[in-house]
Design an enzyme around this catalytic site. Structure first.
Site, mmCIF file in Angstrom:
data_model
loop_
_atom_site.group_PDB
_atom_site.id
_atom_site.type_symbol
_atom_site.label_atom_id
_atom_site.label_comp_id
_atom_site.label_asym_id
_atom_site.label_seq_id
_atom_site.Cartn_x
_atom_site.Cartn_y
_atom_site.Cartn_z
ATOM 1 N N GLU A 59 0.870 -1.165 0.000
ATOM 2 C CA GLU A 59 0.000 0.000 0.000
ATOM 3 C C GLU A 59 0.917 1.229 0.000
ATOM 4 O OE1 GLU A 59 -2.700 0.357 3.317
ATOM 5 O OE2 GLU A 59 -3.545 2.194 2.467
ATOM 6 N N LYS A 68 4.877 0.429 9.364
ATOM 7 C CA LYS A 68 4.918 1.728 8.690
ATOM 8 C C LYS A 68 4.328 2.825 9.558
ATOM 9 C CE LYS A 68 3.293 0.008 4.736
ATOM 10 N NZ LYS A 68 2.576 -0.055 3.472
ATOM 11 N N ARG A 108 5.696 -12.879 9.510
ATOM 12 C CA ARG A 108 6.297 -11.550 9.358
ATOM 13 C C ARG A 108 7.676 -11.535 9.969
ATOM 14 N NH1 ARG A 108 2.330 -7.548 8.672
ATOM 15 N NH2 ARG A 108 3.709 -5.812 9.085
#
Ligand code: ATP
Ligand code: MG
Length: 559
Positions: free
Chosen positions: A41, A277, A267
């Site tokens: 994104e 982020k 992850r």
């Protein structure tokens, strides 16, 4: 600057369960070739966790002669920007990968996504919801209690189609309605309790401008985008495992060209830093760092500025592997990979970080000496290492009262000056406070390039000729946080654990041969570490600014 390093075939991603799955799919004929995708994104700069995902997706495509798309998941217009999208493309290229064809955007599919949503409505599998967000939450139930059907769940197809068309036409206020998939309010998987698939949001979109006032939700968009692009293997992180039934449900209802298989892996988390982020943005906004590319940041652009190599980061990704088990990795693993990559690749020169002046009392025009830039790579060339009456050495290389086993300089002792003479310290000059400010030393003129006669001198220290040395700003980095998992405690803001000493700027000195090095040139400063000229502040020939990339030895496991 379109350097495109190549990754050796068949080693880019290492072996893991996803690789085995792909091998099986190719062997069984399920797929003739593979298509993966990296779907960021554009709402921030990429971090080291994304590097893991990039190396996996692009690496697999490379290893299996498949393709990997770069697709922006741009369904949240308020948080997304061109700057972020640009940076993500730069990062992927810098890491050494190329995407298949043009960059893709989920927004390229907005019309198709809209048509598919209308299709779901026609099948009686989606409805327009009037409940407020708050009420929807109440109706949704909890992990232990089933949800309840909304009073709007049984609208007619015609009624739903009409309302959905009017949502698109902008007849309703933001948040007044949503389109929901009609699945099962009693499902044990909350993601299947009639998830919202469209919301009303009047926000300017970086690609589609003000064309839309409704936007599709991520879960609905992602699977359809994958299918439209013919993705064979849709790889994502484990938090999406519970979303997989929804991914499959959406694709099962619609006449999409194919049904990609979603597979999850864990992850990456790195000790002493954060990989989110949102939190990295907070560090930038609160000015705890100088920007997304601050060399202390675990962002790809930060690691780049610090001097990490794409090859080293790819090697790191290979070493940490891909699995479903927790992937919390020590910084030492990253630094080890970076260090090993640079060992045989970067020239070695001398620099002094904490200078101590040395005067050679028996100087008689002693000679400079030629020295190669790398002991194993004569092809790197050589330079003259200047010598003169005044030298500078590292203050830590002198001890008046040496600890046991000391092999560096002390009063009356001898050391070899790297690539130069054997030198004895005869006197330490102190200032009023008793601090040593100068050493008065003598050299053995007969030791340039040969051993002294009748004695062994073990210690070797680096040095610079004072009149030849170039001043340099040297930025020394330490871990960004003082604890391994700064965001582990939900009740304490992670910024509490910022390391106040994560950056130390010193005025140091370097050999004159580096004078014209362009930005992003890497060196080993002998005995000190790997350093890289700063991308922004270093000015070749004018102003030397070096970032310490990594020390020569592991300084992390000590704590
Ligand atoms: P963040 O939580 O930092 O915002 P994100 O998952 O929201 O990350 P996206 O832009 O959606 O960021 O991620 C793009 C891809 O990178 C996704 O496939 C995601 O699973 C993967 N990814 C993100 N963070 C990590 C991580 N720490 N380790 C491995 N893969 C990651
Ligand atoms: Mg995400």
């Amino acid at each position: 600057m379109s350097s495109k390093p190549t990754v050796p075939a068949a080693t880019a991603s290492g072996s893991n369960f996803i690789r085995s799955l792909i091998e099986a799919d190719l062997a069984s004929g399920k797929h003739k070739s593979i298509v993966t995708r990296f779907p960021p994104e554009p709402n921030g700069y990429l971090h080291v966790g994304h590097a893991k995902s990039i190396c996996l997706n692009f690496g697999l495509a490379r290893d299996f002669q498949g393709k990997c798309n770069l697709r922006f998941d741009d369904t949240n217009p308020e948080k997304e920007s061109e700057e972020y999208a640009r940076s993500i493309q730069d990062d992927v290229q810098w890491l050494g990968f190329e995407w298949n064809g043009e960059v893709r955007w989920a927004s390229d599919y907005f019309e198709q996504l809209y048509q598919y949503a209308a299709e779901l409505i026609k099948q009686g599998k989606a409805y327009v919801e009037d409940l407020s967000a708050e009420d929807m939450r109440v109706y949704r139930g909890t992990l232990t209690q089933p949800g309840k059907n909304s009073p709007f769940r049984d609208r007619t197809v015609a009624g739903n189609l009409d309302l959905f068309t009017r949502m698109r036409a902008g007849e309703f206020a933001d948040g007044a309605k949503v389109l929901r998939a009609k699945i099962d309010m009693a499902s044990p998987n909350i993601n299947l309790r009639d998830p919202a698939i469209y919301r009303i949001r009047r926000a300017h979109h970086i690609r589609t401008g003000d064309q839309w006032c409704i936007y599709p939700m991520y879960d609905y968009t992602h699977c359809i985008s994958d299918a439209l692009e013919g993705i064979t293997h849709s790889l994502c992180t484990l938090e999406f495992e519970d979303h997989r039934p929804l991914y499959d449900w959406v694709l099962d209802q619609l006449p999409v060209p194919c049904h990609p298989q979603q597979t999850e892996f864990s992850r990456l988390e790195l000790h002493y830093t954060i990989t989110s982020k949102r939190k990295l943005l907070q560090l930038v906004n609160d000015k705890h760092v100088s920007g997304w590319d601050d060399p202390r940041m675990p962002t790809i652009i930060g690691m780049r500025r610090r001097g990490y190599t794409p090859e080293g980061i790819r090697e790191f990704a290979k070493r940490i592997g891909i699995s479903k088990s927790e992937n919390i990795v020590d910084m030492a693993v990253m630094e080890g990979a970076i260090r090993e990559d640079m060992e045989g690749r970067v020239p070695r020169v001398m620099a002094v970080i904490h200078p101590l002046k040395v005067t050679i009392t028996n100087y008689d025009g002693a000679q400079s000496r030629e020295a190669g830039f790398h002991p194993n790579h004569p092809e790197f060339g050589s330079r003259m290492v200047p010598f003169s009456q005044e030298l500078i050495i590292e203050a830590e290389d002198f001890a008046e009262v040496p600890p046991e086993g000391w092999q560096r300089l002390t009063l009356g002792g001898e050391v070899r000056l790297r690539y130069s003479y054997v030198m004895r310290c005869d006197e330490a000059v102190k200032d009023a406070s008793g601090k040593v400010v100068e050493l008065r030393c003598s050299i053995d003129h007969n030791t340039l390039g040969k051993n002294p006669e009748g004695r062994k001198v073990k210690g070797v220290i680096h040095f610079l000729s004072r009149e030849h040395a170039l001043p340099a700003e040297i930025r020394l980095y330490d871990r960004l946080f003082t604890v391994p998992e700064p965001d582990a405690d939900k009740n304490v803001d992670f910024s509490t654990y910022l390391n106040p000493h994560s950056l130390t700027v010193v005025q140091g000195w370097v050999e004159p041969c580096v004078k014209d090095a362009p930005a992003e040139t890497r060196y080993q400063f002998e005995r000190l570490g790997y350093f890289c000229t700063d991308r922004h502040d270093h000015q070749p020939g004018e102003k030397q600014v070096f970032n310490r990339t990594v020390t020569l030895k592991d300084s992390w496991t000590k704590a």
